[in-house]
Structure formats: structure tokens, C-alpha cells
Design a protein around this motif. Structure first.
Motif, PDB file in Angstrom:
ATOM      1  N   THR A 239      -2.821  -1.774   6.721  1.00  0.00           N
ATOM      2  CA  THR A 239      -1.473  -1.614   6.167  1.00  0.00           C
ATOM      3  C   THR A 239      -1.030  -0.157   6.231  1.00  0.00           C
ATOM      4  O   THR A 239      -1.834   0.771   6.107  1.00  0.00           O
TER       5      THR A 239
ATOM      6  N   THR B 165     -10.601  -2.798   6.770  1.00  0.00           N
ATOM      7  CA  THR B 165     -10.281  -2.243   5.455  1.00  0.00           C
ATOM      8  C   THR B 165     -11.473  -2.465   4.525  1.00  0.00           C
ATOM      9  O   THR B 165     -12.587  -2.756   4.979  1.00  0.00           O
ATOM     10  N   ASP B 166     -11.223  -2.339   3.232  1.00  0.00           N
ATOM     11  CA  ASP B 166     -12.297  -2.399   2.238  1.00  0.00           C
ATOM     12  C   ASP B 166     -12.928  -3.792   2.163  1.00  0.00           C
ATOM     13  O   ASP B 166     -12.233  -4.802   2.315  1.00  0.00           O
TER      14      ASP B 166
ATOM     15  N   TYR C  87     -12.464   2.950  -6.040  1.00  0.00           N
ATOM     16  CA  TYR C  87     -11.139   2.586  -6.557  1.00  0.00           C
ATOM     17  C   TYR C  87     -10.916   3.191  -7.945  1.00  0.00           C
ATOM     18  O   TYR C  87     -11.785   3.123  -8.826  1.00  0.00           O
TER      19      TYR C  87
ATOM     20  N   SER D 251       0.847  -1.201   0.000  1.00  0.00           N
ATOM     21  CA  SER D 251       0.000   0.000   0.000  1.00  0.00           C
ATOM     22  C   SER D 251       0.884   1.255   0.000  1.00  0.00           C
ATOM     23  O   SER D 251       0.635   2.209  -0.736  1.00  0.00           O
TER      24      SER D 251
ATOM     25  N   TRP E  29      -1.730  -7.030   3.770  1.00  0.00           N
ATOM     26  CA  TRP E  29      -3.000  -7.439   4.387  1.00  0.00           C
ATOM     27  C   TRP E  29      -2.913  -8.810   5.024  1.00  0.00           C
ATOM     28  O   TRP E  29      -3.549  -9.074   6.051  1.00  0.00           O
TER      29      TRP E  29
ATOM     30  N   SER F 113      -7.223   2.967   4.881  1.00  0.00           N
ATOM     31  CA  SER F 113      -7.901   2.238   5.954  1.00  0.00           C
ATOM     32  C   SER F 113      -7.328   2.609   7.313  1.00  0.00           C
ATOM     33  O   SER F 113      -8.061   2.778   8.287  1.00  0.00           O
TER      34      SER F 113
ATOM     35  N   ARG G 145      -4.347  12.314  -2.707  1.00  0.00           N
ATOM     36  CA  ARG G 145      -3.575  11.538  -3.696  1.00  0.00           C
ATOM     37  C   ARG G 145      -3.603  12.188  -5.077  1.00  0.00           C
ATOM     38  O   ARG G 145      -2.638  12.088  -5.831  1.00  0.00           O
TER      39      ARG G 145
ATOM     40  N   ARG H 106      -4.388  -1.363  -7.739  1.00  0.00           N
ATOM     41  CA  ARG H 106      -4.120  -2.046  -6.469  1.00  0.00           C
ATOM     42  C   ARG H 106      -5.023  -1.510  -5.372  1.00  0.00           C
ATOM     43  O   ARG H 106      -4.576  -0.787  -4.507  1.00  0.00           O
ATOM     44  N   THR H 107      -6.299  -1.868  -5.465  1.00  0.00           N
ATOM     45  CA  THR H 107      -7.297  -1.511  -4.429  1.00  0.00           C
ATOM     46  C   THR H 107      -7.090  -0.078  -3.936  1.00  0.00           C
ATOM     47  O   THR H 107      -7.136   0.198  -2.741  1.00  0.00           O
ATOM     48  N   MET H 108      -6.896   0.841  -4.866  1.00  0.00           N
ATOM     49  CA  MET H 108      -6.471   2.190  -4.476  1.00  0.00           C
ATOM     50  C   MET H 108      -7.649   3.163  -4.512  1.00  0.00           C
ATOM     51  O   MET H 108      -8.255   3.404  -5.565  1.00  0.00           O
ATOM     52  N   THR H 109      -7.945   3.707  -3.350  1.00  0.00           N
ATOM     53  CA  THR H 109      -9.026   4.683  -3.239  1.00  0.00           C
ATOM     54  C   THR H 109      -8.612   6.005  -3.866  1.00  0.00           C
ATOM     55  O   THR H 109      -7.495   6.491  -3.617  1.00  0.00           O
TER      56      THR H 109
HETATM   57  N1  GLU Z   1      -8.457   1.407  -0.464  1.00  0.00           N
HETATM   58  C1  GLU Z   1      -7.531   1.696   0.566  1.00  0.00           C
HETATM   59  C2  GLU Z   1      -6.383   2.545   0.086  1.00  0.00           C
HETATM   60  O1  GLU Z   1      -6.286   2.811  -1.041  1.00  0.00           O
HETATM   61  C3  GLU Z   1      -6.982   0.451   1.223  1.00  0.00           C
HETATM   62  C4  GLU Z   1      -6.518  -0.614   0.284  1.00  0.00           C
HETATM   63  C5  GLU Z   1      -5.039  -0.912   0.294  1.00  0.00           C
HETATM   64  O2  GLU Z   1      -4.250  -0.145   0.817  1.00  0.00           O
HETATM   65  O3  GLU Z   1      -4.689  -1.968  -0.250  1.00  0.00           O
HETATM   66  O4  GLU Z   1      -5.566   2.991   0.827  1.00  0.00           O
END
Ligand code: GLU
Length: 324
Positions: free
Chosen positions: A207, A248-249, A275, A143, A231, A212, A168, A160-163
Motif C-alpha cells: 500500500t 508486507t507484515d 507496531y 496506510s 491490502w 512495506s 514517523r 492500524r498495523t503501524m510500524t
Molecule cells: N507496518 C507497515 C507500516 O506501518 C505496513 C502496514 C500498513 O501500512 O498497514 O507502514
């Protein structure tokens, strides 16, 4: 897919990883003191909120991305001098993904391949550029690695599961939203905790570098955030009883719960986590290209098929929003 063997292997890998470098520096002498459970590397309890939890939030609509300049160009038709033409000339797309998040981005121990919803999204980008879903050099990112990898030009894209959020957006560009997640809580099946509100003063894992962790630090119930690299490290700490919950998500928690039947996901989502695929700030042309691709994936059923493959029955795909 035969899941049972895979869960066992993944879990075994997580436990093995947890063992590495986990000898406590203050280990008691043999025969004296009480045994201390080995912990994953780089675990720390936060005594102060992560810096992003206190920074004044930049205001923007984080879900609004850059409008496509037109329909997706045919393979090989990217304009000369564009980011896409450079990637095609290089012969491979360099993509940052996870290898520890079952269902989203994980390494399948049976074949060594990276797989999951996010990985399939990267494969569609490769297909749009090269006419081939496999012209990818993957870089595995934690992360915390995501934004620096983009800022340092080490990757063309991060999926990568990125909000998407305003903070950002100041450092990277995002595509339109390709998945709508929300933050929830994972606890042992024996726990009577029913959500984030019940975790005041209790240890909750996420993480380092994730949104999160910030959301845990900001929760009104005041849990104690515990940060790790991956994770799966959170799952190990939960299994060892060293944290009370992971938060987390929902798709990430679904992947952890699938690997450990003695855990359960509880509580309603208490945040919105849209995401986006992330890009270096300079590569606006590539963002517009990928947004044109996402329009196609939503319309032609490929998004739904990828959702079905990893996450089950698909809802309507997230609606694209543009800032032009
Ligand atoms: N969606 C959150 C983020 O972007 C948590 C997912 C992650 O870090 O893997 O920070």
C-alpha cells in the motif's frame, strides 16, 4: 467463529471494490484488441523509490516511548485539563483503524462491525477512559492516511498495523510496542518464489504510505514496487496475475492467505516491524496514559487473550521500553 462464510464474503467484497472505477481509460473498442483485466482504483507502478526510501533516516530508538506518570488512573479520574479528560467530556474516543485487513482491522460483513486485534486494542483504550469498550467513533484510514489524520487532529489515536520508526516519530508520538511483526512475502501456491530475494525485476504489491513499500523498494533483489490503497487491492492484483507477490507484515499476509487458499506466505521475515499506537505530537499525556494501560494489558493476560482470539497462541508480549 465460522470462518469459511466470512472469507467468501470478504473476498467477494474485495472483488466488488476492485470493479469500481476500474474501466481502463484506454479500453480497446468492443470486438477489437485483447481484453485487459480490471484493476483496483489507484494502482501505480513506482518508477522512483518512495520519498521516504531515499531520505536520510533520522536516528533514534523508535521503540522507546514516554514513561507512564504512575499507575493507570481509575475511570473518570483523568486530571482536569488533560487530553483524556477532554476525550471523556466529548463522550467518545475518535480512533483511526483499518477496515480491509482481516485479523487486524476489518469490517465483519456478517454484522457490519469493525473487528480484529487492532480494534480490540482500541476497545481497551475506550474501556480505560470510559469503563466501556464501545465509546468509540471509528475513522477508517488507509496506510497513507494515518500520519496526516493525526497531524490534522482528525483522530485521537491510530491503531492500524503501524510500524514505529524515527521518521514517523518526527510527526507523531507512539506508544510502547504492542505487537512485533516482520515483513514477508505472499505468492500464489503455484509460484516457485521462496522469498524477497527471488523477486528481482518482478512486480511486488504494497500500500501507498506503508513502510512495506519502502522495504520493497530498498530490497537488494530490486523488485518493481506496485502501490495500491488497501491490502485487499494487493490480493486482487495477485489473483489477477497482475503482480507476482504481495509483501508486507506477517499478520497482514496471514489475513490475506486466510481469504485465499491459492496463496502462501514464504521466506523468513526480512525486516523488523514493531507496531505502536500513534498519537498527535502534542498529546504526550495520552501516550503516557496508554502506556500505563499497556503495562496492565501485558501483565493481566488481556494482551494474550486478544492475541489468542485473532492471531493464535500468544508469544510473550513485547517488552516496554521508555525514553522518559
Ligand atoms: N507496518 C507497515 C507500516 O506501518 C505496513 C502496514 C500498513 O501500512 O498497514 O507502514
Amino acid at each position: 467463529m465460522n470462518g469459511t462464510g466470512r472469507w467468501g464474503l470478504l473476498l467477494g467484497a474485495a472483488l466488488l471494490a476492485a470493479g469500481c472505477g476500474a474501466v481502463p481509460s484506454s479500453a480497446p473498442p468492443i470486438g477489437g484488441g485483447s481484453a485487459q483485466a480490471p484493476r483496483p482504483a489507484d494502482v501505480s507502478e513506482l518508477t522512483a523509490p518512495p520519498s521516504t526510501a531515499t531520505a536520510a533516516p533520522a536516528s533514534c530508538d523508535p521503540t522507546a516511548s514516554l514513561r507512564p506518570t504512575g499507575p493507570l488512573p481509575a475511570v473518570g479520574q483523568a486530571p482536569a485539563g488533560s487530553t483524556m479528560a477532554d476525550i471523556v467530556a466529548r463522550g467518545r474516543l475518535i480512533a483511526g483503524v483499518d477496515q480491509n485487513t482481516y485479523l487486524m482491522g476489518f469490517r465483519n460483513p456478517l454484522n457490519g462491525q469493525l473487528e480484529g486485534f487492532d480494534v480490540d486494542m482500541v476497545r481497551e483504550v475506550s474501556r480505560a477512559l470510559f469503563g466501556d469498550p464501545d465509546r468509540i467513533q471509528f475513522r477508517v484510514l488507509t496506510s497513507a492516511d494515518r500520519v496526516p489524520a493525526l497531524e490534522e487532529g482528525k483522530v485521537d489515536i491510530v491503531v492500524r498495523t503501524m510500524t514505529v520508526n524515527c521518521e514517523r516519530w518526527q510527526k507523531v508520538n507512539f506508544s510502547t510496542v504492542y505487537y512485533q511483526a516482520g515483513q514477508r512475502v505472499l505468492v500464489p501456491t503455484s509460484s516457485d518464489v521462496t522469498g524477497i530475494d527471488g523477486l528481482g525485476g518482478r512486480k511486488v504489491c504494497a500500500t501507498k504510505g506503508s513502510n512495506s513499500l519502502v522495504n520493497i523498494a530498498n530490497a537488494a533483489s530490486k523488485p518493481v514496487p506496485v502501490q495500491v490503497a488497501d491490502w485487499t487491492d494487493c490480493l486482487v492484483l495477485l489473483q489477477q496475475g497482475q503482480v507476482d507477490a504481495v509483501s508486507t507484515d506477517n499478520p497482514i499476509l496471514a489475513g490475506l492467505a486466510a481469504q485465499d487458499p491459492y496463496t502462501k506466505v514464504v521466506g523468513d521475515p526480512f525486516t523488523s516491524e514493531p507496531y505502536g499506537m500513534a498519537f498527535p505530537k502534542a498529546d504526550e499525556d495520552f501516550v503516557r496514559f496508554v502506556n500505563a494501560l499497556l503495562e496492565q494489558l501485558r501483565a493481566d493476560g488481556r494482551w494474550a487473550a486478544i492475541h489468542q482470539r485473532w492471531l493464535g497462541t500468544p508469544p510473550a508480549p513485547p517488552v516496554a521500553s521508555y525514553r522518559d
